[in-house]
Design an enzyme around this catalytic site. Structure first.
Site, PDB file in Angstrom:
ATOM      1  N   GLY A  11       0.811  -1.208   0.000  1.00  0.00           N
ATOM      2  CA  GLY A  11       0.000   0.000   0.000  1.00  0.00           C
ATOM      3  C   GLY A  11       0.850   1.265   0.000  1.00  0.00           C
ATOM      4  O   GLY A  11       2.079   1.212   0.059  1.00  0.00           O
ATOM      5  N   LEU A  13       1.115   3.827   2.219  1.00  0.00           N
ATOM      6  CA  LEU A  13       1.852   4.006   3.470  1.00  0.00           C
ATOM      7  C   LEU A  13       2.738   2.802   3.760  1.00  0.00           C
ATOM      8  O   LEU A  13       3.914   2.959   4.115  1.00  0.00           O
ATOM      9  CB  LEU A  13       0.862   4.217   4.630  1.00  0.00           C
ATOM     10  CG  LEU A  13       1.486   4.227   6.028  1.00  0.00           C
ATOM     11  CD1 LEU A  13       2.485   5.372   6.186  1.00  0.00           C
ATOM     12  CD2 LEU A  13       0.399   4.298   7.099  1.00  0.00           C
ATOM     13  N   THR A 107      -7.349   6.511  12.092  1.00  0.00           N
ATOM     14  CA  THR A 107      -7.691   7.649  11.247  1.00  0.00           C
ATOM     15  C   THR A 107      -8.493   8.697  11.998  1.00  0.00           C
ATOM     16  O   THR A 107      -9.230   8.371  12.938  1.00  0.00           O
ATOM     17  CB  THR A 107      -8.521   7.147  10.041  1.00  0.00           C
ATOM     18  OG1 THR A 107      -9.046   8.273   9.337  1.00  0.00           O
ATOM     19  CG2 THR A 107      -9.692   6.284  10.476  1.00  0.00           C
ATOM     20  N   ASP A 108      -8.397   9.934  11.533  1.00  0.00           N
ATOM     21  CA  ASP A 108      -9.248  11.006  12.042  1.00  0.00           C
ATOM     22  C   ASP A 108     -10.710  10.795  11.662  1.00  0.00           C
ATOM     23  O   ASP A 108     -11.596  11.470  12.195  1.00  0.00           O
ATOM     24  CB  ASP A 108      -8.749  12.374  11.538  1.00  0.00           C
ATOM     25  CG  ASP A 108      -8.603  12.442  10.021  1.00  0.00           C
ATOM     26  OD1 ASP A 108      -8.950  11.470   9.322  1.00  0.00           O
ATOM     27  OD2 ASP A 108      -8.127  13.487   9.530  1.00  0.00           O
ATOM     28  N   TYR A 131     -16.997   3.906   6.687  1.00  0.00           N
ATOM     29  CA  TYR A 131     -15.564   3.620   6.823  1.00  0.00           C
ATOM     30  C   TYR A 131     -15.068   3.983   8.226  1.00  0.00           C
ATOM     31  O   TYR A 131     -14.378   3.199   8.882  1.00  0.00           O
ATOM     32  CB  TYR A 131     -14.787   4.400   5.754  1.00  0.00           C
ATOM     33  CG  TYR A 131     -13.317   4.583   6.061  1.00  0.00           C
ATOM     34  CD1 TYR A 131     -12.469   3.481   6.144  1.00  0.00           C
ATOM     35  CD2 TYR A 131     -12.775   5.850   6.288  1.00  0.00           C
ATOM     36  CE1 TYR A 131     -11.117   3.642   6.435  1.00  0.00           C
ATOM     37  CE2 TYR A 131     -11.430   6.019   6.578  1.00  0.00           C
ATOM     38  CZ  TYR A 131     -10.609   4.922   6.655  1.00  0.00           C
ATOM     39  OH  TYR A 131      -9.284   5.072   6.949  1.00  0.00           O
ATOM     40  N   LYS A 135     -13.241   1.666  11.295  1.00  0.00           N
ATOM     41  CA  LYS A 135     -11.951   1.963  11.933  1.00  0.00           C
ATOM     42  C   LYS A 135     -12.133   2.187  13.441  1.00  0.00           C
ATOM     43  O   LYS A 135     -11.236   1.884  14.230  1.00  0.00           O
ATOM     44  CB  LYS A 135     -11.295   3.172  11.263  1.00  0.00           C
ATOM     45  CG  LYS A 135     -10.878   2.943   9.814  1.00  0.00           C
ATOM     46  CD  LYS A 135      -9.722   1.958   9.625  1.00  0.00           C
ATOM     47  CE  LYS A 135      -8.380   2.519  10.048  1.00  0.00           C
ATOM     48  NZ  LYS A 135      -7.235   1.651   9.611  1.00  0.00           N
TER      49      LYS A 135
END
Ligand SMILES: NC(=O)c1ccc[n+]([C@@H]2O[C@H](COP(=O)([O-])OP(=O)(O)OC[C@H]3O[C@@H](n4cnc5c(N)ncnc54)[C@H](OP(=O)(O)O)[C@@H]3O)[C@@H](O)[C@H]2O)c1
Length: 281
Positions: A11, A13, A107-108, A131, A135
């Site tokens: 990926g 990252l 994640t934010d 999503y 998370k």
């Protein structure tokens, strides 16, 4: 040197992280999904792994016998509950059973962005997107199964000039080149975009600490999606005038800048703002 297992090494990252760790002398094993060729060269091993398969995750962690697992693998879309929530549960259980340090990438998007200030680690998750909900569930699995794990909440990931454009950069570039005319950029969704190498460096540092629980790791500049899109295209030499703004719909997160002061105190890496990286300072 310590041994690192990176999930999602193919990926955006994960490949930057695996390369950086390799170059720093770590022994790196990367897991890949459908794109084995996208993992960087020179890793100690690259293994195919579907994180939805609990037994396969346990066996991959046992076989790699790493000192640290950094879990970046995820998807958007219909598989997100199984991959992001279920897969993370499997990774957290495997790390706990093997007694291995886990750094989980979050994640934010677990926040709704309705607070009038940057978000701190103690703020409660309140996702408004499907999503974000997957998370948030992933974080809960990590906290339950692996309470000593670090949960690194980050924001929009980009590369900038000299890097392949990230998923976050491609729509703005397509509009600036006239390849897309159907896209507008939110003027009131505010995030903390972070350059991929800064984030990779931060994750590797976190791996060597005993930080437990959430840690906010965002870039220094809070930016609307529109302002971020303008920086992305001008940094690559395009005219930004084709980029048009629009208010975000009600079902989007709004004001989600991350307060990364704890990370700045804990880590040596400088979490640069997008204006500095993309040349709009
Ligand atoms: N991108 C952003 O702006 C952003 C913002 C905040 C947080 N994050 C977080 O950052 C992390 C990395 O994001 P990214 O943009 O680098 O992701 P990415 O480029 O889409 O890469 C996702 C990785 O997950 C792997 N993967 C997908 N499904 C899998 C499965 N079922 N089993 C095992 N591996 C699977 C993919 O493998 P293949 O490609 O080989 O199939 C790929 O290596 C994620 O945890 C994400 O939540 C990202």
């Amino acid at each position: 040197m310590p041994k690192l297992l990176v999930t999602g090494a193919s990926g955006y990252l994960g490949s930057a992280l695996a390369s950086r760790a390799r170059d720093a002398g770590w022994t790196v094993v990367g897991t890949v999904g459908a794109r084995p060729g996208a993992a960087p060269a020179g890793l100690a091993d690259v293994v195919a792994l579907d994180v939805r398969d609990d037994a396969a995750v346990a066996s991959a962690v046992r076989a790699a016998a790493p000192d640290v697992v950094i879990h970046t693998a995820y998807v958007q879309g219909t598989d997100a509950p199984a991959v992001n929530a279920g897969g993370t549960e499997h990774v957290a259980r495997a790390a706990a059973d093997a007694g291995v340090r886990l750094v989980h990438v979050s994640t934010d998007a677990i926040f709704d962005g309705r607070l009038p200030r940057p978000l701190v680690e103690a703020d409660a998750p309140s996702p408004v997107t499907a999503y974000g909900a997957t998370k948030a569930q992933a974080e809960a699995h990590v906290a339950r199964l692996c309470p000593d794990a670090a949960i690194v909440r980050t924001s929009l990931i980009y590369g900038g000039p000299g890097h392949d454009p990230a998923a976050q950069e491609r729509p703005a570039l397509a509009v600036a080149r006239g390849e897309r005319t159907d896209m507008m950029f939110y003027t009131d969704e505010v995030r903390s975009p972070i350059q991929v190498d800064d984030l990779a460096a931060a994750l590797l540092e976190v791996a060597t600490t005993d930080w437990a629980g959430p840690l906010h790791v965002g870039g220094a500049d809070p930016l609307s999606r529109l302002d971020f899109a303008r920086l992305i295209v001008t940094a690559r030499g395009h005219d930004a005038s084709a980029l048009r703004g629009v208010a975000a719909p009600v079902d989007r997160p709004r004001f989600c800048p991350l307060d990364s002061s704890r990370a700045r105190d804990l880590l040596r890496v400088r979490l640069r703002g997008a204006r500095e990286v993309l040349g709009g300072a």
